[in-house]
Write an enzyme that holds these catalytic residues in place. Sequence first.
Site, PDB file in Angstrom:
ATOM      1  N   LYS A 111       0.831  -1.215   0.000  1.00  0.00           N
ATOM      2  CA  LYS A 111       0.000   0.000   0.000  1.00  0.00           C
ATOM      3  C   LYS A 111       0.859   1.256   0.000  1.00  0.00           C
ATOM      4  O   LYS A 111       0.494   2.269  -0.609  1.00  0.00           O
ATOM      5  CB  LYS A 111      -0.956   0.002   1.203  1.00  0.00           C
ATOM      6  CG  LYS A 111      -2.113  -0.953   1.042  1.00  0.00           C
ATOM      7  CD  LYS A 111      -3.266  -0.619   1.972  1.00  0.00           C
ATOM      8  CE  LYS A 111      -4.435  -1.564   1.750  1.00  0.00           C
ATOM      9  NZ  LYS A 111      -5.505  -1.364   2.743  1.00  0.00           N
ATOM     10  N   LYS A 196      -4.832 -10.855  -6.289  1.00  0.00           N
ATOM     11  CA  LYS A 196      -6.081 -10.901  -5.541  1.00  0.00           C
ATOM     12  C   LYS A 196      -7.172 -10.031  -6.185  1.00  0.00           C
ATOM     13  O   LYS A 196      -6.878  -8.949  -6.682  1.00  0.00           O
ATOM     14  CB  LYS A 196      -5.753 -10.381  -4.130  1.00  0.00           C
ATOM     15  CG  LYS A 196      -6.818 -10.535  -3.112  1.00  0.00           C
ATOM     16  CD  LYS A 196      -6.333 -10.066  -1.751  1.00  0.00           C
ATOM     17  CE  LYS A 196      -6.787  -8.660  -1.437  1.00  0.00           C
ATOM     18  NZ  LYS A 196      -6.748  -8.299  -0.027  1.00  0.00           N
ATOM     19  N   LYS A 199     -10.990  -4.385  -4.416  1.00  0.00           N
ATOM     20  CA  LYS A 199     -11.939  -3.277  -4.557  1.00  0.00           C
ATOM     21  C   LYS A 199     -11.422  -2.199  -5.481  1.00  0.00           C
ATOM     22  O   LYS A 199     -12.181  -1.462  -6.075  1.00  0.00           O
ATOM     23  CB  LYS A 199     -12.134  -2.615  -3.193  1.00  0.00           C
ATOM     24  CG  LYS A 199     -13.023  -3.315  -2.236  1.00  0.00           C
ATOM     25  CD  LYS A 199     -12.944  -2.572  -0.905  1.00  0.00           C
ATOM     26  CE  LYS A 199     -13.538  -3.375   0.225  1.00  0.00           C
ATOM     27  NZ  LYS A 199     -12.971  -2.998   1.513  1.00  0.00           N
TER      28      LYS A 199
HETATM   29  P1  AMP Z   1     -10.721  -5.394   2.794  1.00  0.00           P
HETATM   30  O1  AMP Z   1     -11.294  -5.335   1.420  1.00  0.00           O
HETATM   31  O2  AMP Z   1      -9.237  -5.317   2.762  1.00  0.00           O
HETATM   32  O3  AMP Z   1     -11.365  -4.476   3.781  1.00  0.00           O
HETATM   33  O4  AMP Z   1     -11.012  -6.869   3.303  1.00  0.00           O
HETATM   34  C1  AMP Z   1     -12.141  -7.259   4.034  1.00  0.00           C
HETATM   35  C2  AMP Z   1     -12.153  -8.757   4.212  1.00  0.00           C
HETATM   36  O5  AMP Z   1     -12.295  -9.404   2.957  1.00  0.00           O
HETATM   37  C3  AMP Z   1     -10.865  -9.357   4.829  1.00  0.00           C
HETATM   38  O6  AMP Z   1     -11.218 -10.393   5.721  1.00  0.00           O
HETATM   39  C4  AMP Z   1     -10.136  -9.910   3.644  1.00  0.00           C
HETATM   40  O7  AMP Z   1      -9.319 -10.993   4.004  1.00  0.00           O
HETATM   41  C5  AMP Z   1     -11.269 -10.356   2.740  1.00  0.00           C
HETATM   42  N1  AMP Z   1     -10.884 -10.299   1.318  1.00  0.00           N
HETATM   43  C6  AMP Z   1     -10.597  -9.189   0.599  1.00  0.00           C
HETATM   44  N2  AMP Z   1     -10.326  -9.503  -0.683  1.00  0.00           N
HETATM   45  C7  AMP Z   1     -10.430 -10.857  -0.767  1.00  0.00           C
HETATM   46  C8  AMP Z   1     -10.263 -11.795  -1.835  1.00  0.00           C
HETATM   47  N3  AMP Z   1      -9.959 -11.415  -3.070  1.00  0.00           N
HETATM   48  N4  AMP Z   1     -10.452 -13.108  -1.563  1.00  0.00           N
HETATM   49  C9  AMP Z   1     -10.781 -13.501  -0.316  1.00  0.00           C
HETATM   50  N5  AMP Z   1     -10.961 -12.674   0.730  1.00  0.00           N
HETATM   51  C10 AMP Z   1     -10.784 -11.360   0.521  1.00  0.00           C
END
Ligand code: AMP
Length: 331
Positions: A111, A196, A199
Amino acid sequence: MEIIFSGIQPSGSLTLGNYLGALKNFIPFQDTAECYYCIVNQHAITMPQPSNLLHERTRNLAALYIAAGLDPKKATIFVQSEVPEHALLGWMMICSAYVGEMERMTQYKSKAQKAEKKEGFIPLGLLTYPPLMAADILLYQATLVPVGEDQTQHMEITRDLAERFNRKYGEVFTLPKMWSPEGGARVMSLQEPTSKMSKSDDNEWATIHMLDTADVIVKKIKRAVTDSLGHVHYDKENQPGVSNLMSIHAAISGKTFEEIEKMYEGQGYGVFKKDVADLVVEEMTPVLQRYEELTGSPELDEILDEGAAKAHEKAKVTYDKAIHAMGLYRK
Ligand code: AMP
Ligand code: TRP
């Protein structure tokens, strides 16, 4: 009884990865455990956020939690910034952490690099992100934290910080364990299946959003990158695209990779992709419907007000113990 805590950042529109890797797995715990599910808006501001969007996304994410199946009667759903102990204990955790260990975090490194390129600076909050996450979890004496496997390092540092604090000041915090779905459920980009699904991907074809319409989902899966081998086989190295679609299939259908391989033996990718798209659409359609009913309804604010009050009750007990242990009090 287990105590569950987890959170998602309102920093963009949630993806199928967030859903399969995190949100979907929050639901079953509410029937057997004491659950706290947070919208971590203070983590979201570790990267610059347009204020109107942050506000909107915070409410929308809460609606999405409920639309996905969280029941506010069973689980406490709340916004991080509405329970001040998060930032307060967060500061104490920051003061217990070392710069070196923070700089080694892989999420920080990636990041920071992105921020430097895009903004020309590295926000300090990116570095102190993990101690705030530790505070989130430790405030509730959580025993189990359901998150995607990309959060492994953050969970390790949470345990380290808790242990360090307990050793130095006396037993205050429970050491939480991470819980990840079987197989990891790491959803990868549909266009670049070795990274991955995220968003913030600039390529709209790479990501399925939880609020995508059925049409859009079908189109995106049809366009997903595969390979020229032509058989449905789980092999992340040589067939990352197909393997990713298989993981999505498995996470929704509950089938094993072997069963999926058998189902599509001797068939090309067309039928397989169509089935994956159908599964995703079937899974997401009711969520989208409930979401639309909830956003804009006054019920949502009642739920979040109540959630914040309940969370605060619990958080202040631990916070009080922590400031007394550390000597951070007067009377
Ligand atoms: P974040 O988008 O970083 O706020 O992630 C929120 C939750 O979603 C966390 O528990 C991440 O581990 C999970 N997460 C985010 N992107 C993925 C992905 N591509 N595959 C699986 N889990 C994800
Ligand atoms: N770091 C998590 C993520 O990016 C979000 C998060 C913040 C979180 N605080 C948490 C997850 C506490 C679980 C528990 O996904």
